[in-house]
Design an enzyme around this catalytic site. Sequence first.
Site, PDB file in Angstrom:
ATOM      1  N   HIS A 121       0.912  -1.633  -0.127  1.00 55.63           N
ATOM      2  CA  HIS A 121       0.094   0.346   0.458  1.00 55.63           C
ATOM      3  C   HIS A 121       1.003   1.473  -0.148  1.00 55.63           C
ATOM      4  O   HIS A 121       2.038   1.215   0.392  1.00 55.63           O
ATOM      5  CB  HIS A 121      -1.199  -0.104   1.100  1.00 55.63           C
ATOM      6  CG  HIS A 121      -0.454   0.137   2.653  1.00 55.63           C
ATOM      7  ND1 HIS A 121       0.214  -1.405   2.865  1.00 55.63           N
ATOM      8  CD2 HIS A 121       0.262   1.080   3.197  1.00 55.63           C
ATOM      9  CE1 HIS A 121       1.451  -1.367   3.917  1.00 55.63           C
ATOM     10  NE2 HIS A 121       1.293   0.672   4.338  1.00 55.63           N
ATOM     11  N   HIS A 170       5.174   7.037  -0.298  1.00 53.56           N
ATOM     12  CA  HIS A 170       6.410   5.358  -1.218  1.00 53.56           C
ATOM     13  C   HIS A 170       5.470   4.197  -0.944  1.00 53.56           C
ATOM     14  O   HIS A 170       4.058   4.282  -0.068  1.00 53.56           O
ATOM     15  CB  HIS A 170       7.399   5.384   0.230  1.00 53.56           C
ATOM     16  CG  HIS A 170       7.117   4.784   1.908  1.00 53.56           C
ATOM     17  ND1 HIS A 170       6.189   5.721   2.332  1.00 53.56           N
ATOM     18  CD2 HIS A 170       7.328   3.890   1.914  1.00 53.56           C
ATOM     19  CE1 HIS A 170       6.191   5.503   3.314  1.00 53.56           C
ATOM     20  NE2 HIS A 170       6.438   4.434   3.063  1.00 53.56           N
TER      21      HIS A 170
END
Lengths: 171, 171
Positions: B34, B115
């Site tokens: 995720h 990220h």
Amino acid sequence: MKYGIAVFPSKDLQDIANSYRKRYDPKYAKVPPHLTLKAAFELNEDEEDDMINQLREIASTSNPFTLKIGKYSTFHPVTNTIYMKVTENEDLFALHAKLNEGDLTIDVEHPYVPHITIGQEMNYDELSDVYGRLKLETIHHEETVDRFSLMYQLENGAWSVHETFVLGKSQ
Amino acid sequence: MKYGIAVFPSKDLQDIANSYRKRYDPKYAKVPPHLTLKAAFELNEDEEDDMINQLREIASTSNPFTLKIGKYSTFHPVTNTIYMKVTENEDLFALHAKLNEGDLTIDVEHPYVPHITIGQEMNYDELSDVYGRLKLETIHHEETVDRFSLMYQLENGAWSVHETFVLGKSQ
């Protein structure tokens, strides 16, 4: 891609289920505790948008339902599974029917028994021992379910939620 | 209850991330790959409905954004984490800002670096070795993100998706 449709119940109920799943369910790490509404099925990704439109329509015309657990049960000898038995419920069966008819029809091997799995692929001795204890227990849990989730399966076997659908509400 | 907000990218990108996470991320089994939009935060359950209304409003007034990965990077020496670096993007930053201001403000320790983690809590030798190889690689991946997910954390540390919010669409 492989899809599935399920209800993820409240944290309280998921925590209870996980206390067993941790030891008895090899799929423990692949998906949180859930009530399956539509078994895993293959669908081309380019048909996903059509399916999602259907699911939105079904959700908006379905009622929230009561998820009531009264006891533990097992699918043995068909499969070595132990589960929380979900009390039968008109709104739940109506929702299940809508998710498994028309364009959404898939072949299923068994009649629909609403349940939350807490152990599966158990060896017989373990199943007998654990179920022997659990069948003497009563569990009283009741909550309102107002949503279901469309998931897809990753290569590692884990499931990722793609979209949630709130019941009884135009979206 | 502990909540978090994240984007779950396409199956393709999740599968790539998992090929590393399987070996290098101790949280591999707790949540699919995720992009975090809002770090884990505590909220009373009776405030959940208000938050969800805010999230619906934010989603409906935000734009889908391009998720572009161009390289791997690391947070070392702050933490021994390796990640897919998400290219900076105005719509993504605008969405992140809305999810972290006003009533939704939480204290954060670091500036936001979008990220997708592929390894964390690695020992230094392993991190050096893996990152040494990955920093020479280029990865070209681009997809459109049109949704985010509100999750809550179970007692076992795993995350369960409570609701998804589609960007740029009144719900």
